[in-house]
Design a protein around this motif. Structure first.
Motif: not given
Length: 428
Positions: A60-74, A269-281
């Motif tokens: 793991i080198e860098q996180w771009y999101v935190s728990e509770g964030d809304f992410v879009q696909r990609g 680069y780990v990408l979000a597979p779809q629109d949604g909310y990050i619930t837990r790391a």
């Protein structure tokens, strides 16, 4: 002591009205039902909470999101670096591309060599035809010369025979004194010339025959020589073709390897597979190493079509039918429930059964999937996946006395189909 008559009549009236009320109550409609616990989920599998996995092992080198964030696909969630020494080279893609280009050039060179040898074979074939035609003409000339010298040889033999006879007659005439010695010697000189002509003619014939044999040998030699040269050129051409195919196979393998390297570099680069909310790391920190297929984060998809998974006992499973109505009491929404009279209940929400499992789960119960009833009030907007739900599966409408009798005898409830329910409503 006797009671006053008016008190007695009053009590009789109360008992009568109570009895009448009880009888009327027994004939009131009662909706048979089965209660079951469940929870809110999503109707479609891809809309349910999911975990994102790492395709490659890394650090793991860098996180771009935190728990509770809304992410879009990609959207980029996490950056990881390589931990396998096969992929440490920062110029791995460029060097692999150079290898691919080199192999492609090698294959191209062999292809050009094959073309050159094909041209050489065509030239050899054309030259072979000309050389054979030339040798054939020489053979024909030798055959004609043999025939001509053979005729001259026959003529020389006839001249020789004539010369022998003439010499005998000249000697006979000289012995008889009819010819002079000078004439005899002249005849002998002519005979020597005829004999020399015979020998020369035979010599010429033998020489012509030798030339004929040489022409035949030359024709065969041309055939063998060009056959060997064409076979050698064909062998070299096939060898070049084999080398070309090997180079093309190696180039294809390198291109496949290059594509794999290129795809792998994208998997860093780990990408979000779809629109949604990050619930837990699940994986945390910087510098932590993760394995291939390890769970990284969990995502709750947005805009999911909600449904309820409820579980029924095996004894109630035969009563379940797709299209049957269900009332729900959701956790957090107070409700007043009259199980036998759902129309008088308040705070409940309607649903329709859309799927029924044909096998039991780990809890030895059957899973029933229920969605929102479009004919009822919509489910609360604040309802979320994972909320508890108390389901009341509604069956047939029967009198109260029948339901009491059924319960006392342990008989199952009367089920109905959606078509039957609609038909009953039309009749009423």
């Amino acid at each position: 002591m006797t009671m006053p008559s008016n008190e007695s009549r009053k009590r009789v009236k109360i008992m009568v009205w109570f009895l009448v009320g009880t009888i009327l109550f027994m004939f009131l409609p009662w909706t048979q039902n089965v209660r079951s616990k469940g929870f809110v989920t999503a109707l479609r599998p891809e809309q349910r909470p999911q975990t994102v996995h790492s395709i490659i092992a890394g650090r793991i080198e860098q996180w771009y999101v935190s728990e509770g964030d809304f992410v879009q696909r990609g959207d980029t969630v996490l950056l990881i670096s390589e931990i396998k020494d096969d992929f440490f080279d920062p110029l791995l893609l460029e060097r692999t591309r150079l290898q691919v280009d080199a192999k492609l050039q090698s294959a191209f060179s062999y292809a050009e060599k094959v073309k050159a040898q094909e041209i050489q074979m065509e030239a050899l074939t054309a030259n072979k035809g000309l050389r054979i035609e030339q040798a054939t003409n020489r053979l024909r000339m030798a055959e004609l010369k043999v025939k001509s010298d053979s005729i001259r040889f026959e003529q020389a033999k006839v001249n020789f025979d004539v010369g022998v006879e003439q010499l005998k007659r000249a000697e006979s005439l000289f012995e008889d004194g009819l010819r002079s010695l000078t004439d005899l010697e002249t005849r002998k000189l002519r005979f020597q010339e005829v004999q020399a002509g015979l020998i020369a003619a035979e010599n010429n014939l033998l020489s012509s025959q030798n030339e004929l044999l040489a022409a035949q040998i030359e024709l065969n030699a041309i055939e063998n020589d060009f056959r060997d040269r064409i076979a050698k050129t064909r062998s070299e051409m096939f060898s070049a073709m084999s080398s070309q195919f090997d180079a093309e196979a190696s180039a294809t393998k390198l291109e496949n390897q290059f594509s794999n390297f290129e795809m792998r570099s994208g998997f860093r680069y780990v990408l979000a597979p779809q629109d949604g909310y990050i619930t837990r790391a699940i994986q945390v920190g910087i510098g932590e190493t993760i394995k291939e297929g390890a769970e990284i984060i969990s995502i709750l998809p947005a805009n999911a079509q909600l449904a309820v998974e409820m579980f029924v006992e095996p004894v109630d499973f035969p009563l379940m039918r797709i299209g049957n109505k269900v009332r729900f009491i959701f956790d957090g929404w107070p409700a007043i429930v009259f199980s036998g009279w759902p129309q008088f209940s308040n705070g409940t929400f309607g649903g329709i059964i859309v799927a029924i499992d044909n096998f039991t789960g780990d809890n030895n119960k059957y899973r029933v999937l229920v969605i929102e009833d479009p004919e009822e009030d919509p489910w609360p907007d604040a309802l979320r996946i994972g909320s508890g739900a108390d389901g009341i599966a509604l069956f047939n409408d029967v009198p109260v006395w029948y339901e009491i009798w059924r319960q006392l005898n342990g008989f199952p409830a009367d089920y109905y189909t959606a078509d039957e329910k609609r038909a009953n409503k039309k009749k009423s």
